[in-house]
Design an enzyme around this catalytic site. Sequence first.
Site, PDB file in Angstrom:
ATOM      1  NE  ARG A  27      13.102  -0.544  58.132  1.00 14.33           N
ATOM      2  CZ  ARG A  27      12.706   0.724  58.088  1.00 14.33           C
ATOM      3  NH1 ARG A  27      11.953   1.229  59.041  1.00 14.33           N
ATOM      4  NH2 ARG A  27      13.079   1.497  57.115  1.00 14.33           N
ATOM      5  NE  ARG A  31      11.221   4.057  64.457  1.00 18.21           N
ATOM      6  CZ  ARG A  31      11.161   4.851  63.396  1.00 18.21           C
ATOM      7  NH1 ARG A  31      11.492   6.113  63.522  1.00 18.21           N
ATOM      8  NH2 ARG A  31      10.746   4.397  62.239  1.00 18.21           N
ATOM      9  NE  ARG A  40      16.362   5.558  67.041  1.00 20.18           N
ATOM     10  CZ  ARG A  40      16.002   6.817  67.184  1.00 20.18           C
ATOM     11  NH1 ARG A  40      15.842   7.339  68.390  1.00 20.18           N
ATOM     12  NH2 ARG A  40      15.827   7.561  66.115  1.00 20.18           N
ATOM     13  CG  ASP A  77      18.969   2.317  56.549  1.00 18.94           C
ATOM     14  OD1 ASP A  77      17.877   2.115  57.125  1.00 18.94           O
ATOM     15  OD2 ASP A  77      19.059   3.006  55.520  1.00 18.94           O
ATOM     16  CE1 TYR A 151      14.805   7.370  51.223  1.00 17.73           C
ATOM     17  CE2 TYR A 151      15.087   5.437  49.841  1.00 17.73           C
ATOM     18  CZ  TYR A 151      14.359   6.149  50.779  1.00 17.73           C
ATOM     19  OH  TYR A 151      13.179   5.643  51.252  1.00 17.73           O
TER      20      TYR A 151
END
Length: 345
Positions: A27, A31, A40, A77, A151
Amino acid sequence: MTDFVDKPLLAVLRGERRDPAPMWLMRQAGRYLPEYRALRAEKGGFLDLVYDPPSAAEVTIQPLRRFPLDGAILFSDILIIPYAMGQDLWFETGEGPRLAPKMTEARIEDLKPQLDRLDPIYETVRLVKAQLSPETTFLGFAGSPWTVATYMIAGQGSREQAEARRLAYADPAKMDMILDMIASMTVDYLSGQIEAGVEAVQLFDSWAGSLAPAQFERFVIARNAWIVSELKKRHPTVPIIGFPKGAGGKIGAYVRETGVDAVGIDETVDPVWAHRELPAGLPVQGNLDPLVLIAGGEPMREAAHRLLDALSDRPHIFNLGHGISQDTPIEQVEQLVELVRSRDR
Ligand code: CP3
């Protein structure tokens, strides 16, 4: 013609030991970087970034402008596969991903595959490839079938993956069909990434730790083994990193039975144990605790040195045990990279 350029990360994935250990961070685009948050915000949201290849390429490269890392990981992703299988995908602010219809309710035959949803990802790979410096190794990735299925079935992240585990017992045929569909699409998807320019791939099995042993065999080991063997038929020289997060004592079996070229270990695994238990010469990736990176200072230095010592006799790729947290101070990352790169063993 870049074959003669030395790529330390790729060399270690092929079984060489290197000093200093090459490094990248799971990652690493995200962020904790202000330049990520700015782009973003400009584009609207996470998926808008992923589906704008020039922006996704820019985000992939952002961490490499700041830190001398050895690898770049494609910005995308794991949930792009369910999206291409025909589920709707969106991200609820502050909560996380949502997929609909949930596979607790829908049948796999009800989904209408939309393979063109993968094309922009390949375009991102080509754009990154054209900009990366030659000594940087470019990594592609996908989620492993079990993790992606959790998911798809719950329609979101779930506690202890209970919905998926329940479906597996209640309707094993449906579970098998979902896992096989994901596995088959994943082989095509990773092949597409490789053909567009990635040099190694990682299979994220983030929820491998929630399964009983018999299910671990079938859902984690068998499906990852199948993906590895199919991918090897098409791209025999491209290294595959398996990351069975939470697998603990089952890592040895995972490595032996899947045929992955390298294994990622999470921060709960003792690297001294991993070195003792895993086949000699197998490249190991990991596993600094992302939280000690937030703490920084002496605890971080001590943990990083202990890790480097534990794996100094085998091919080691320095990484975190899981993704970097969004509240990680950038100075801490700078110090870590400096420590790993300047260390004499
Ligand atoms: O490593 C990288 O920098 C490459 C990009 C990458 C992302 N997700 C970008 C992302 C990779 C490799 C992933 C993998 C992924 N995605 C996993 C497996 C690894 C892991 O962390 O266990 C999983 C389970 C997902 C699913 C997912 N995507 C969740 C649960 C979330 C929401 C939680 C969160 O951290 O926000 C995402 C969103 C996501 N994927 C973000 C990023 C940078 C955050 C999006 C944002 O708000 O900007």
